[in-house]
Design an enzyme around this catalytic site. Structure first.
Site, PDB file in Angstrom:
ATOM      1  N   SER A 245     -16.236  45.396 104.998  1.00  0.00           N
ATOM      2  CA  SER A 245     -15.582  45.359 106.514  1.00  0.00           C
ATOM      3  C   SER A 245     -16.712  45.687 106.921  1.00  0.00           C
ATOM      4  O   SER A 245     -18.337  46.370 107.342  1.00  0.00           O
ATOM      5  CB  SER A 245     -15.182  47.081 106.647  1.00  0.00           C
ATOM      6  OG  SER A 245     -15.045  46.884 107.808  1.00  0.00           O
TER       7      SER A 245
ATOM      8  N   TYR B 289     -15.938  56.456 105.793  1.00  0.00           N
ATOM      9  CA  TYR B 289     -15.682  55.200 105.487  1.00  0.00           C
ATOM     10  C   TYR B 289     -16.597  53.691 105.697  1.00  0.00           C
ATOM     11  O   TYR B 289     -17.067  52.880 105.324  1.00  0.00           O
ATOM     12  CB  TYR B 289     -14.349  54.593 106.241  1.00  0.00           C
ATOM     13  CG  TYR B 289     -13.866  53.014 105.844  1.00  0.00           C
ATOM     14  CD1 TYR B 289     -12.926  53.691 105.324  1.00  0.00           C
ATOM     15  CD2 TYR B 289     -13.895  52.312 106.773  1.00  0.00           C
ATOM     16  CE1 TYR B 289     -12.364  51.745 105.223  1.00  0.00           C
ATOM     17  CE2 TYR B 289     -13.140  50.902 106.813  1.00  0.00           C
ATOM     18  CZ  TYR B 289     -12.855  50.893 105.900  1.00  0.00           C
ATOM     19  OH  TYR B 289     -12.242  49.445 105.585  1.00  0.00           O
TER      20      TYR B 289
END
Length: 351
Positions: A240, A253
């Site tokens: 990501s 995250y």
């Protein structure tokens, strides 16, 4: 009380399939049986080739993607793609297959929906049989993905379970190998996220769950898969942009995604002499159930999701999937390993 509430929420949702999900229609086509002369088998292959390699119509080439503002909405975790509006686009009608993965066998975690679904469909278009791992609650999405793959003339093995369970990680790999007859490609894609504005709001339970969902399962599934992978095999991880730049409200995250990037580069160095390539795709905002099912994200924020990208919208899963084909295909990326490919909708600085 907050930790107790979070504990209950985790028990309800398990690990999300994300990034990191139903779609544009159901339906499957029966696979043609082979005859003694092989005529039917040749006809089946020709039919599959025609479906996968036909030239896209002008209307398909001019395909327009949803722009902001998107509908305000919230999904109950883990989130079903069938409940998301507008439906994420994954069929890639303008994509022209070339048999790049003919005869390959792929295992895709989080393959029921989102990026994982789009990757599974393109792998099938390119000639691969696939196995997808997903949470039991995501069964409706998984069945639709299977129908689309079977309509391409390929096999799709459904493997429901929770990847935060170490034993299940091993079982999922063994089942994929047994039912597909081997393994050539591993796509680690499943993940979860929960927005929190302050570090103090992240409980130990949430932190532990996020790491088990997002990086422990990559380690465990890869470890179980390695004995079955040989020279020419490929591992593709989903990272990501938050793992490259961080995100002030996705502290846990982002940390797991940074770990995935480091894991990718380290494992690539470790496996290069065995001829196994390891790479990663690091997307920006992508329209999947991941964010609408994040309990820390409001419907108003979902309406603006991706609007700040230069292209003015989030990516659709089918726009990311060709990168996964590239990284799995020896014909395209035999000299590529240890790389992180970012797809950011016009942003030119990833870190």
């Amino acid at each position: 009380m907050k930790d107790d509430k979070r504990q209950s929420k985790r028990q309800r949702s398990g690990t999300r399939r994300g990034s990191e999900r139903r779609s544009e229609g159901r339906g499957s086509e029966p696979r043609q049986a082979s005859s003694a002369s092989g005529t039917s088998a040749r006809s089946s292959r020709s039919s599959r080739s025609s479906r996968s390699t036909r030239t896209a119509s002008p209307r398909e080439r001019e395909r327009e993607y949803p722009r902001n503002p998107l509908p305000k909405q919230h999904l109950d975790a883990p989130g079903l793609e069938s409940e998301l509006e507008p439906r994420p686009q994954f069929r890639a009608p303008a994509y022209r297959a070339a048999g790049k993965l003919e005869g390959k066998r792929a295992l895709i975690t989080g393959g029921d929906s989102g990026i994982g679904r789009a990757v599974a469909v393109l792998y099938a278009k390119e000639g691969a049989d696939v196995a997808i791992v997903y949470l039991p609650k995501e069964q409706p999405d998984a069945e639709e993905t299977r129908d689309v793959i079977e309509a391409e003339g390929r096999r799709c093995v459904l493997i429901p379970g929770d990847l935060t369970d170490a034993a299940f990680c091993r079982q999922a790999v063994e089942r994929a190998v047994a039912e597909l007859g081997g393994l050539d490609i591993l796509v680690n894609n499943a993940s979860t996220q929960e927005t929190e504005k302050n570090l103090q709001d992240i409980s130990d339970e949430q932190f532990d769950h996020t790491f088990k969902s997002n990086i422990y399962n990559y380690f465990r599934v890869t470890k179980a898969a390695l004995p079955h992978l040989g020279r020419g095999s490929a591992i593709v991880n989903t990272g990501s942009i938050t793992g490259l730049r961080g995100h002030k409200e996705l502290l846990d995250y982002s940390a797991t995604k940074g770990a995935i990037h480091a894991f990718t580069k380290s494992l690539a160095q470790n496996l290069v002499e065995r001829g196994i390539r390891v790479n990663c795709v690091a997307p920006g905002p992508v329209w999947t159930p991941l964010n609408p099912s994040d309990e820390g994200t409001t419907p108003e924020e979902i309406a603006k999701f991706g609007a700040d990208q230069p292209m003015g919208r989030p990516a659709q899963p089918e726009e990311l999937a060709p990168a996964y084909v590239y990284l799995a295909s020896e014909a395209d990326s035999s000299y590529v390993t240890g790389e992180i490919i970012s797809a950011l909708g016009g942003e030119t600085t990833a870190a």
